[in-house]
Design an enzyme around this catalytic site. Structure first.
Site, short mmCIF file in Angstrom:
data_model
loop_
_atom_site.label_atom_id
_atom_site.label_comp_id
_atom_site.label_asym_id
_atom_site.label_seq_id
_atom_site.Cartn_x
_atom_site.Cartn_y
_atom_site.Cartn_z
N ASP A 8 2.95 10.56 2.47
CA ASP A 8 2.41 9.26 1.72
C ASP A 8 1.65 8.58 3.02
O ASP A 8 2.11 8.68 4.13
CB ASP A 8 3.31 8.52 1.36
CG ASP A 8 3.65 8.92 -0.04
OD1 ASP A 8 3.03 9.57 -0.55
OD2 ASP A 8 4.93 8.56 -0.65
N ARG A 39 -5.01 13.60 -0.22
CA ARG A 39 -5.02 12.77 -1.29
C ARG A 39 -5.76 11.30 -0.91
O ARG A 39 -5.39 10.58 -0.02
CB ARG A 39 -3.37 12.31 -1.60
CG ARG A 39 -3.28 11.40 -2.94
CD ARG A 39 -1.85 10.73 -2.98
NE ARG A 39 -0.94 11.99 -3.43
CZ ARG A 39 0.37 11.83 -3.01
NH1 ARG A 39 0.85 10.81 -2.33
NH2 ARG A 39 1.16 12.98 -3.27
N HIS A 85 -6.25 5.38 -10.94
CA HIS A 85 -6.27 5.34 -12.49
C HIS A 85 -7.55 4.84 -12.95
O HIS A 85 -7.82 4.24 -13.93
CB HIS A 85 -5.16 4.43 -13.02
CG HIS A 85 -3.83 4.82 -12.42
ND1 HIS A 85 -3.59 4.23 -11.10
CD2 HIS A 85 -2.89 5.78 -12.44
CE1 HIS A 85 -2.03 4.84 -10.69
NE2 HIS A 85 -1.85 5.60 -11.64
P1 FDA Z 1 -6.76 -0.11 -9.85
O1 FDA Z 1 -5.74 -0.88 -9.19
O2 FDA Z 1 -8.13 -0.81 -9.86
O3 FDA Z 1 -6.35 0.11 -11.22
C1 FDA Z 1 -7.36 0.76 -12.36
C2 FDA Z 1 -6.64 0.70 -13.65
O4 FDA Z 1 -5.48 1.55 -13.67
C3 FDA Z 1 -6.13 -0.51 -13.91
O5 FDA Z 1 -7.30 -1.20 -14.75
C4 FDA Z 1 -4.96 -0.48 -15.00
O6 FDA Z 1 -5.66 0.00 -16.21
C5 FDA Z 1 -4.60 0.75 -14.31
N1 FDA Z 1 -3.24 0.37 -13.57
C6 FDA Z 1 -3.45 0.54 -12.04
N2 FDA Z 1 -2.12 -0.13 -11.68
C7 FDA Z 1 -1.33 -0.05 -12.50
C8 FDA Z 1 -0.09 -0.58 -12.70
N3 FDA Z 1 0.65 -0.73 -11.53
N4 FDA Z 1 0.26 -0.72 -14.00
C9 FDA Z 1 -0.32 -0.43 -15.15
N5 FDA Z 1 -1.64 -0.16 -15.02
C10 FDA Z 1 -2.12 0.24 -13.85
N6 FDA Z 1 -1.18 3.89 -2.17
C11 FDA Z 1 -0.94 3.85 -0.77
O7 FDA Z 1 -0.94 2.83 -0.02
N7 FDA Z 1 -0.08 4.78 0.20
C12 FDA Z 1 0.11 6.18 -0.85
O8 FDA Z 1 0.71 7.19 -0.15
C13 FDA Z 1 -0.42 6.04 -2.32
N8 FDA Z 1 -0.02 7.24 -3.01
C14 FDA Z 1 -0.30 7.46 -4.26
C15 FDA Z 1 -0.04 8.63 -4.94
C16 FDA Z 1 -0.78 8.64 -6.28
C17 FDA Z 1 -0.71 9.81 -7.01
C18 FDA Z 1 -1.50 7.36 -6.88
C19 FDA Z 1 -2.20 7.50 -8.26
C20 FDA Z 1 -1.60 6.00 -6.10
C21 FDA Z 1 -0.85 6.22 -4.83
N9 FDA Z 1 -1.02 4.90 -4.17
C22 FDA Z 1 -0.81 5.10 -2.88
C23 FDA Z 1 -1.31 3.57 -4.74
C24 FDA Z 1 -2.71 3.48 -4.55
O9 FDA Z 1 -3.24 2.92 -3.62
C25 FDA Z 1 -3.11 2.19 -5.72
O10 FDA Z 1 -2.48 1.02 -5.19
C26 FDA Z 1 -2.93 2.33 -7.12
O11 FDA Z 1 -3.18 3.57 -7.69
C27 FDA Z 1 -3.82 1.38 -7.87
O12 FDA Z 1 -5.17 1.59 -7.78
P2 FDA Z 1 -6.28 2.51 -8.67
O13 FDA Z 1 -6.85 3.38 -7.89
O14 FDA Z 1 -5.46 2.88 -9.84
O15 FDA Z 1 -7.11 1.25 -9.26
#
Ligand code: FDA
Length: 317
Positions: free
Chosen positions: A137, A187, A230
């Site tokens: 991570d 990732r 997401h």
């Molecule tokens: P964004 O936050 O813009 O969300 C897009 C949409 O997804 C939202 O509109 C909502 O619909 C949905 N959504 C997102 N978060 C939600 C929540 N908490 N509850 C409900 N719905 C939600 N970060 C990091 O710093 N180090 C790491 O090692 C990792 N590892 C990691 C692994 C995996 C498999 C994932 C998917 C994510 C991570 N992350 C991470 C977290 C990542 O950096 C980020 O904070 C989250 O994925 C949220 O960002 P999105 O890309 O989803 O976009």
């Protein structure tokens, strides 16, 4: 502003006490965390595999402060991998593990990087025995350089050791360029930490643009991109870029967190794509939960209510 306040709460010991002992937080913890025991982790992994999803398990914990605890975290991962393997869940990388360098010793006052490297090597060896992989991570920017160094130092022995790049960080496009040409599993996520403007993009649209640039670098390279988001727009962009790069469905994967957009996870799987769910488990869920709440303002009211003692009169049984 709210995101910043919430992320600051992740390091408050007083809030940690209040939240982790409040019964009202249970429902929201259950949404994002598989449970506290290895058995919970194996059960949830089995359910997700049965639904056609891939899995990466994270034993919750970060900022481990002594060597004995760091070694215990590595043993916990080895036990988990053994149990996943016995349950037939690791074959072909179906279930892998995600590890934080600070959970296995990176921040120890003496020989932190060496200790973390040795512990991660032990976890990689257990994963290899189980027929699967490890992904490191990414934590806040102060740990990024050392984490990438650890990954690079172990790749000659464990070529499938993956790492995470955070689009939020200004350095990440260059990291993607370098990692993509070395054939690594990478990732790509937006980044969950509150970072200063000197090292990170602070506006949402700049983070998204950086994500798209990083994505193009990874898809054009020789490695294995893992599209962790997401965000519907970025998922569409990833699908298009993969197509334009001539990358078949088995040469990259989408990744999402346990409890977030499960219908979308199923929809993507239905299109023939590979989708991996990141599943955290363990007792030390506070920091993880706060980062998830910071991403979703709608959950904050729930969180704050859990901090206020229930004022209703109680009946003594
Ligand atoms: P964004 O936050 O813009 O969300 C897009 C949409 O997804 C939202 O509109 C909502 O619909 C949905 N959504 C997102 N978060 C939600 C929540 N908490 N509850 C409900 N719905 C939600 N970060 C990091 O710093 N180090 C790491 O090692 C990792 N590892 C990691 C692994 C995996 C498999 C994932 C998917 C994510 C991570 N992350 C991470 C977290 C990542 O950096 C980020 O904070 C989250 O994925 C949220 O960002 P999105 O890309 O989803 O976009």
């Amino acid at each position: 502003m709210l995101r910043r306040t919430l992320l600051a709460a992740a390091s408050s010991e007083r809030l940690r006490q209040a939240v982790t002992t409040a019964p009202q937080t249970r429902a929201i913890v259950d949404r994002y965390v598989a449970g506290e025991s290895t058995a919970d982790a194996v059960r949830v992994a089995g359910e997700l595999r049965a639904a056609g999803l891939l899995v990466s398990l994270d034993y919750l914990g970060e900022d481990t402060a002594d060597a004995a605890q760091a070694a215990e975290v590595a043993r916990a991962y080895a036990r988990l991998l053994g149990e996943l393997s016995a349950a037939g869940l690791t074959a072909g990388g179906g279930c892998e593990v995600s590890v934080k360098a600070t959970a296995v010793g990176l921040l120890l006052p003496e020989h932190g990087e060496k200790t973390a490297t040795e512990n991660i090597a032990r976890i990689c060896a257990a994963a290899r025995d189980a027929g699967t992989t490890v992904t490191l991570d990414a934590e806040d920017h102060t740990a990024v350089e050392a984490t990438l160094r650890i990954a690079a130092s172990l790749r000659p022995d464990f070529s499938d050791l993956g790492c995470v790049v955070q689009a939020r960080l200004r350095r990440s496009e260059a990291d993607c360029e370098q990692l993509a040409s070395s054939g690594a599993r990478v990732r790509l996520c937006k980044g969950a930490y509150d970072e200063p403007a000197e090292v990170a993009f602070t506006r949402r649209q700049d983070v998204d643009l950086s994500y798209a640039r990083c994505l193009r670098r990874l898809m054009a390279g020789t490695g294995y991109p893992m599209v962790a988001t997401h965000d519907p727009r970025l998922i569409d962009i990833a699908t298009t870029v993969a197509l334009m790069s001539g990358r078949p469905a088995d040469r990259f994967e989408y990744q999402m967190l346990y409890g977030i957009r499960p219908a979308e996870q199923q929809r993507l799987t239905g299109t023939g794509a590979q989708v991996r769910v990141y599943v955290p488990y363990g007792r030390d869920w506070y920091g993880y939960l706060v980062r998830r709440l910071a991403e979703r303002p709608g959950n904050v009211a729930f969180f704050l209510r859990s901090l206020v003692p229930d004022q209703r009169p109680r009946r003594v049984p």
